[in-house]
Scaffold this motif. Structure first.
Motif, PDB file in Angstrom:
ATOM      1  N   GLY A   7     -40.880  16.815 -10.676  1.00  0.00           N
ATOM      2  CA  GLY A   7     -41.094  18.090 -10.010  1.00  0.00           C
ATOM      3  C   GLY A   7     -42.299  18.127  -9.095  1.00  0.00           C
ATOM      4  N   GLU A   8     -43.049  17.041  -9.020  1.00  0.00           N
ATOM      5  CA  GLU A   8     -44.265  17.017  -8.210  1.00  0.00           C
ATOM      6  C   GLU A   8     -44.004  16.596  -6.770  1.00  0.00           C
ATOM      7  N   ASN A   9     -42.751  16.297  -6.417  1.00  0.00           N
ATOM      8  CA  ASN A   9     -42.441  15.905  -5.038  1.00  0.00           C
ATOM      9  C   ASN A   9     -42.388  17.119  -4.128  1.00  0.00           C
ATOM     10  N   ASP A  10     -42.605  16.863  -2.850  1.00  0.00           N
ATOM     11  CA  ASP A  10     -42.320  17.867  -1.831  1.00  0.00           C
ATOM     12  C   ASP A  10     -40.797  17.944  -1.692  1.00  0.00           C
ATOM     13  N   PRO A  11     -40.200  19.105  -1.947  1.00  0.00           N
ATOM     14  CA  PRO A  11     -38.731  19.198  -1.871  1.00  0.00           C
ATOM     15  C   PRO A  11     -38.194  18.772  -0.511  1.00  0.00           C
ATOM     16  N   ASP A  12     -38.963  18.987   0.539  1.00  0.00           N
ATOM     17  CA  ASP A  12     -38.502  18.602   1.869  1.00  0.00           C
ATOM     18  C   ASP A  12     -38.373  17.091   2.031  1.00  0.00           C
ATOM     19  N   TRP A  13     -39.261  16.345   1.381  1.00  0.00           N
ATOM     20  CA  TRP A  13     -39.174  14.888   1.468  1.00  0.00           C
ATOM     21  C   TRP A  13     -37.878  14.401   0.807  1.00  0.00           C
ATOM     22  N   VAL A  14     -37.637  14.900  -0.392  1.00  0.00           N
ATOM     23  CA  VAL A  14     -36.447  14.446  -1.133  1.00  0.00           C
ATOM     24  C   VAL A  14     -35.174  14.917  -0.431  1.00  0.00           C
ATOM     25  N   ALA A  53     -44.409   9.954 -10.579  1.00  0.00           N
ATOM     26  CA  ALA A  53     -45.836   9.643 -10.583  1.00  0.00           C
ATOM     27  C   ALA A  53     -46.104   8.192 -10.999  1.00  0.00           C
ATOM     28  N   GLU A  54     -45.368   7.705 -11.983  1.00  0.00           N
ATOM     29  CA  GLU A  54     -45.582   6.339 -12.485  1.00  0.00           C
ATOM     30  C   GLU A  54     -44.300   5.529 -12.322  1.00  0.00           C
ATOM     31  N   PRO A  55     -43.955   5.169 -11.098  1.00  0.00           N
ATOM     32  CA  PRO A  55     -42.622   4.578 -10.898  1.00  0.00           C
ATOM     33  C   PRO A  55     -42.429   3.221 -11.561  1.00  0.00           C
ATOM     34  N   ASP A  56     -43.505   2.444 -11.735  1.00  0.00           N
ATOM     35  CA  ASP A  56     -43.301   1.088 -12.269  1.00  0.00           C
ATOM     36  C   ASP A  56     -42.676   1.100 -13.658  1.00  0.00           C
ATOM     37  N   ARG A  91     -43.340   7.743  -3.963  1.00  0.00           N
ATOM     38  CA  ARG A  91     -43.032   8.857  -3.071  1.00  0.00           C
ATOM     39  C   ARG A  91     -43.070   8.493  -1.584  1.00  0.00           C
ATOM     40  N   HIS A  92     -43.733   7.388  -1.269  1.00  0.00           N
ATOM     41  CA  HIS A  92     -43.893   7.024   0.151  1.00  0.00           C
ATOM     42  C   HIS A  92     -42.951   5.912   0.594  1.00  0.00           C
ATOM     43  N   THR A  93     -41.859   5.743  -0.132  1.00  0.00           N
ATOM     44  CA  THR A  93     -40.889   4.708   0.249  1.00  0.00           C
ATOM     45  C   THR A  93     -39.512   5.332   0.458  1.00  0.00           C
ATOM     46  N   PRO A  94     -39.360   6.098   1.545  1.00  0.00           N
ATOM     47  CA  PRO A  94     -38.022   6.628   1.824  1.00  0.00           C
ATOM     48  C   PRO A  94     -37.074   5.466   2.097  1.00  0.00           C
TER      49      PRO A  94
END
Lengths: 430, 430
Positions: free
Chosen positions: A245-252, A334-337, A353-356
């Motif tokens: 839930g911490e993402n910017d909805p627009d990015w997703v 937050a902790e993708p690994d 979050r920075h890998t579209p």
């Protein structure tokens, strides 16, 4: 409006199972027509190519020539912005250096019985690259298909591309040049696949054919498989985004729409543990659709095949993702690994979050030709190994044959193959 | 009597080209019947399996049970000679240790822009192994198909084998046990392939199906491809022996016949620089045929598809061998390593006078599932990689996206994919 599922619902398992097996594409049955075209090209060669090109592409090859001249490729660069050429070159450099790490190693060793074993990798000698015409012509796909072949050491890379009304996409020609492909023919469809597989006086045959195409091309690749190798038969593209839930909805939302704009049969799925965030993404999708060039395609895809799934936790999210086996998996948490470690079935993972996903389509360096339609359960994205083959090597001396031969003879006899046994026995005086 | 060609003859090129494209097998067209069987198994599950098993194998599964009980596998060992069990175990150990060297490595690195790239190999979760019934049941093939899957880490390996009149080959059951396969069902044909691909209440579905079979099995594998992965569709076996005049003609004749006894459509080819030796081998073949159990099969193969080719030198021999792209290539010459270096297209090479191909069928350690019908030009023998898939990994942080994102946006816009560009731009406030 995409379907909405909640993994906590009692009927979720049924709904998700049905979702997994939804067919997104009805394959046109063109097998019989394609078989005729292939037979015609085998029989009449270049004349058949010319006839089918007139018929399907409205192009007279006798006037323009089948092979694209070097000057035509040169002049393609004149029409392009420097920024596009620079971006192609950057992409090519990154794809090449990434794929260079995939070159396999030969092996050779002698075991305790004195048997020498090993294998040697060699490049396929000639490869054909199919490039679709018109709007489906993606210069990035030229780079993604051709560069791993070059890295593998393929000596001859041939490109075929239909030139409807005579026009070739200059960005595609520039990408071919940058990828080192200079044998290009303006033919397409099943007739081009047949020419690559069986050869004509103008086009020498290849040993493997790769690249995407329409139903005719896919059917032709299936039919020539065996005579030549083929890559996968690609289905419509898909992305599965696992997001907190911490993402910017627009990015997703933008990532979901980037997939959806490819094709009305493309599929975009969001799995999140935050129902409010899910709603926010849905609203952002609707908002962004209003200003999208390809809104008709993207909204059809999102409406018919999109899905938003809410889950209690990310273990559940990853279990569902592995069953879905997406072509593209984004882990926007937050902790993708920690989630990467749980990935079992996916073509490619875009981490954080920075890998579209779109960056991987072009300049990430990894390949964008990836398994679709759940085939990541059993197959991999395109790579250097797809352009090579492994020959195994075995060498015994007289002592090693004495040590191993009798066991081989026992098994040959158990299988009722006495000439097999004899071929060993005759060397051992048995 | 095999065909005789001389590479120095004026019409050799035409004769050799024709020889290369000779079809050795007319594939029975059972596609429609197979499609019905698959649809029936998808619809009726176990009941369809039972019906088709009664019809094709004369076996009532309700009486004997679909799954082979552990005690049945145990008791298979009681009927076998110790020598056979020992030979199976030796073969298994050697196959396992050889294939362990094929395990691929994961990769992870960070490039100069701070982009993290890499890939991870994972095993396919479940694999189905088709084993033919009757005389075509080769226990060695059970080992060759199952052990690389185990080495890859496949968690579930399921074997299906038709039990015509209720009988299962005890050597096949023993090989399965030794290879660690304990989920075995006595079903075969297209119905077994359908069950593996789509699942039934008794047989959970797999993600990939491997193993040889008859025309029904091959057609079924083609039809379920996409839903699951498949291995190659194997054609009849072949050997090409490159030999100098210093060989014992009986050794080489035995090797040619070992291939020919497999199948009337098998192919054995000798290339030599010594015409007298060629004659001596021909005579030895005729002589050995007189005392061979499978003489009818072997002599049909040798008569219809065998060939003896004389050449001026071994450079010519290797050029022809590479065009032929044999499944099995024997190099029975004084200095074989010089010829090994020239091999470009071959499934497996058997090096030197003491390495008859048959040793590689059983106990050499390398795999005997190899590309046939010239497909060594573009494909490899079965190995650990066939049971694994590679997931690519990409991770950018905000700085890396700032560095790479604009080039990706340029290419996305050149391809007319503005949602792709936006998914990057929204993160960069562009």
């Amino acid at each position: 409006m995409a379907v909405r599922l909640d993994a906590n619902d009692a009927d979720f398992e049924n709904a998700f199972s049905a979702f997994l097996t939804t067919k997104r594409e009805a394959a046109a049955d063109v097998a019989a027509q394609v078989a005729e075209i292939i037979a015609d090209v085998r029989e009449r060669g270049d004349a058949a190519l010319a006839d089918h090109t007139t018929r399907f592409d409205g192009l007279d090859l006798a006037k323009v020539g089948m092979r694209v001249a070097p000057e035509e490729i040169d002049s393609a660069f004149d029409t392009l912005d420097d920024a596009v050429v620079d971006a192609l070159k950057l992409a090519a450099r990154r794809i090449e250096s990434h794929h260079a790490r995939q070159r396999p190693e030969d092996d050779s060793y002698t075991d305790d019985l004195g048997v020498r074993l090993g294998h040697r990798w060699t490049a396929i000698e000639a490869v054909g690259l199919y490039v679709p015409g018109g709007t489906a012509a993606y210069p990035s796909s030229v780079l993604m298909n051709a560069l791993p072949a070059r890295v593998a050491g393929v000596e001859r890379i041939v490109m075929v591309v239909p030139a409807r009304a005579g026009n070739l996409n200059p960005v595609v020609l520039a990408a071919a040049r940058i990828a080192g492909v200079d044998e290009i023919y303006r033919v397409g469809g099943a007739q081009a696949v047949a020419a690559l597989a069986y050869g004509t006086p103008t086009i020498a045959p290849v040993a493997k054919i790769v690249g995407p195409g329409n139903a005719y091309v896919a059917a032709a690749k299936r039919q020539v498989f065996g005579t030549v190798g083929i890559d996968m038969i690609a289905g419509p593209s898909e992305v599965l985004v696992v997001a907190d839930g911490e993402n910017d909805p627009d990015w997703v939302a933008a990532d979901l729409l980037a997939q959806a704009e490819h094709d009305a049969a493309a599929q975009s799925v969001l799995i999140t543990d935050d129902a409010d965030f899910a709603h926010a993404v849905e609203r952002a999708v609707e908002r962004q659709l209003e200003t999208l060039d390809r809104a008709a395609t993207a909204s059809a895809s999102w409406r018919d095949f999109g899905a938003v799934i809410t889950v209690a936790d990310f273990d559940t999210a990853m279990a569902l993702a592995n069953r879905f086996a997406p072509e593209h998996l984004e882990l926007a948490v937050a902790e993708p690994d920690a989630l990467v470690a749980k990935v079992r079935n996916a073509g490619a993972v875009f981490i954080g979050r920075h890998t579209p996903e779109a960056v991987g389509d072009y300049v990430g360096g990894s390949n964008h030709v990836l398994p679709t339609a759940r085939s990541a359960r059993f197959s991999s994205g395109l790579g250097v190994l797809d352009y090579m083959k492994r020959t195994s090597l075995l060498r015994l001396d007289a002592d090693a044959l004495r040590a191993l031969g009798p066991a081989a003879m026992t098994l040959a006899e158990a299988e009722g193959l006495d000439a097999h046994a004899r071929s060993i026995g005759v060397r051992l005086n048995l």
